[in-house]
Design an enzyme around this catalytic site. Sequence first.
Site, PDB file in Angstrom:
ATOM      1  CB  SER A  54      -8.003   3.148   3.245  1.00 20.57           C
ATOM      2  OG  SER A  54      -7.213   2.281   4.130  1.00 20.57           O
ATOM      3  CE  LYS A  87      -4.004   1.504   2.782  1.00 17.07           C
ATOM      4  NZ  LYS A  87      -4.692   1.250   3.982  1.00 17.07           N
ATOM      5  CB  SER A 123      -8.264   0.045   6.160  1.00 12.51           C
ATOM      6  OG  SER A 123      -8.949   1.065   6.377  1.00 12.51           O
TER       7      SER A 123
END
Lengths: 490, 508
Positions: B169, B94, B193
């Site tokens: 996310s 990420k 997330s």
Amino acid sequence: MQYETVIGLEVHVQLHTRSKMFCGCPADYQAAEPNTRTCPVCLGLPGALPVINRRAVEYTVLTGLALNCRIPEFTKFDRKNYPYPDLMKGYQISQYDLPLALDGFLEIDGDTQLGLGRRRIGVERVHLEEDVAKLQHFPGEGYSLVDVNRSGVPLMEVVSKPDMRSAEEARQYLTLLHSIVQYLGVSTGNMQDGNFRCDANVSIRPVGSQILGTRTEVKNMNSFRAVYQALEYEVVRQREVIEDGGAVVQETRGWIEEREVTVSQRSKEYAHDYRYFPEPDLPPLRIGPERVAELAAELPEFAPQRSARFQADLALSGYDADLLAGSRSMANYFETTLTLAATAKEVANWMLGDLARLLNQDHREIDASPVTPQRLADLLALVADGTLSTSLAKTVLEEMYATGGEPADIVREQGLGQISDTGAIEAAVAEAIAANPKAVADYISGKDTAARFLMGQVMRLTKGQAQPELALRLVQEGLELQKTRGSLEP
Amino acid sequence: MSAPSRRPKGRPPGRRRLRNRPRNRRASDSGSPGTLRIGVATSDNGPPAASGARGEPSLAARTEDALERAAAINRRVQSPDCRGPLFGLPVAVKDNIAVRGLPSTSGSALLRDYRAPYDATVVTRLRQAGAIILGTANLDEFGMGSSTTRGFRGPTRNPVDPTRITGGSSGGPAAAVAAGAVPAALGTDTGGSVRQPAAHCGIFAIRPTYGRVSRYGITAYASSFDQVGCLATDLRVLGHVLSQIAGGDPRDATSVSRKVPDFAAAAARPELPRRIVTVGDADLEVLDAPSQRAFHAAVGRFEEAGCEIRRIGLPNPESSVAAYYLLACAEASSNLSRFDGIRYGHRRAGQESLPTTFRESRTQGFGTEVRRRILLGTTVLSRGYRDAIYGAATEARRQITARVLSAFDHGALLLLPITKVPPRHLADPVPATADYDGDRFTILAALAGVPAIAVPAGERSGLPFGVELMAPPWNEAALFSAAAAFSAIPSAAARRSRSPSPGAAGVR
């Protein structure tokens, strides 16, 4: 109307650790090129995390113990949030409600002019935090520079209670605190370098009143003398404001050294809301009673006690004892030299006299003296056994300081051994008498001081190596001989 | 990187059957240059880096760099030098995880030009095992969101149905794994997330016990909630990755030095818990009808396989959401203070006063949701509010944690839904505020610091449906074993039709 002064001091002490408070960067930033002592942590880069410097915690606990504080079992760090370009993360990791040490005191002699005797000045708390970066401003140029080297250096904050009643008491408190942190070795305590910073909170109130007056915060005092002068000034200023019918404004004032005044910097009408909350990146610390006891056992004998001992055991004067005990390194040097078979008075004289002069010229601390305790003791032994006169020894000391050499070597190399051979001196005496007929005549006509003059000449002729007492005696003998001869001549 | 553009003919557009997802092989499996095959596939699909074939970004890859490394590792693969199970494995991380030299934007325009000068500890550990960091993957800005539409690079499309969001996310990592671009990815889980996008994309994801994995190098959102999570389609790959990155780190004072179990081995030992603790119908009413049915079906699978089912009320749902958001935003407001434009990141152009520079650099650089959460968090900590709000939320967290921990008796695991509704269409009107209540199930693990695993549990409404299992602290191994066992249980429909389950990717 009689007014009473109320002073509290906040002292920030930079701790003498190897690394910074929350990262492994070297903490010795003073001499480094700007922005060379940095890492993601002290730069506040995304993703960086703090880790606690154990030594810094121990130094703070030691200081708390030296200040007679209570060391709570649990302590934690908190975030103090405010935006400023010298604060990398936008918050400073500090301590809020669970500091490392609480409720201590220091004993000072009190201000005799106020009729105050020996008493305690309360220490509210001692806590640990990180220092901020250094800003360099260029007014009118439209930019400022940031040096991050200092960011993250461990800072210990000692907050006193508002117990001081005069600038003199503040000076005593500060001097004692300074001596303590030096003695502990937790800081070099150098105000000029910024290792020992003092801010003061000052207010006045009518004598007998229990309510505190409005206080101002005084900053930018960069020496003990500046603290004293600034506080004296501020008290007078506040009194004048009140006597003129005005009211003291709660504000921050800076001491301007050149003009010897305090000047308003910004209004402190409302304190910053720092939005303190517990630092989530650091777990709370438990400092158990066992550990506290271990640290307490490490406390050294501090200056006042050491000075008292020098006076009692070694019959030194109070003045000398205080100076020698003033710093831990001085006192250690002194005591080490004593163990090498020298007498206290001798060592004290040399340390506080010639050696101190040489060190001060170079702005050197005694730790950096090329004249070690051993060498000083050796030099004093040469004086004691008659090899050197005192004045010659001073010359040798200077050479020792300059070259780091051994006294015996220097004496031998330069042929500085005291001449006690009567025959050698007699030759010089004869030469001096022959060269100075007027002095001889003076002596014969009753001026005894002429002998001293001639002795001086003999010393000069023997390059100071003649044993002074012997030289004087031989001069006097020589002059008496002249007197006798003179009276014998028609 | 977008979904590969092969679409099976004859299928309705906008849907991909889960069973057609490519399997990911380990480099050492066939002796063939497996790593290079993936690298080549990437460059075949069009230009690398920020935009995929249709311009939707999910993976910013340094392809040449990765190809070189893959080639170097391939040379070693043939030699007896070949090491562990992650050797040569391409991984996406990420974009809030620091990878030295790569852009580390956290999805924010403020950090558009920022490159990490150091590796996060988890990245270092992956490299140590010979894994290849293929690149960074898209996210909601600073992890604040549940859709992966709020990053400055724009939205990531769900590989299963590219007209829909991935969830967030960590939508980029989830999409990269679900699309077969990488066998494993690292994300971050602050309130769900990693688990929520996994559920929307039909893959596995684990949020470890708080303190299990180092946070050093993770751009902080909420420090006491953030954890690195792993995503994969294969449970054993998931286990290998977690075992590799886990373990105490001297650079992270909140990480715990505790022996790291072999989680892949746990995944290879399917074992159902004796008891499953789950919630009753009242708590499921927030789910839409198909999701309720799917959840009941999942519970049914456990029950039919012999687990005792115990039902409790969801611990304090309203106060949980409130406590979570108040605390997370409070911490975030402080964590994001460092972004002032002074040393790095976006700075307001021109010369202005300091307050103006700070304020406008941040206003220009941060998106709306981030600004909203910073303001919320700042208020929570302000004088006059702090004790009443932050103090109360901290106390609520303590109580919720106690309630969650008390549910784990007799070796029970907690079973909860993850999502309330299927992932919405990208074209749907964007809600003004993020749906905070949508996190009501996933925040519990974050509040209590317990581990949780997202497990694919079939479909509902034609889209992936996932459930989460939670375990007591440090018992991720039980989650792997339970997930493996659950995935091996055929669903009722499958048993009826006597054909292999179209559900979760199989466990090898």
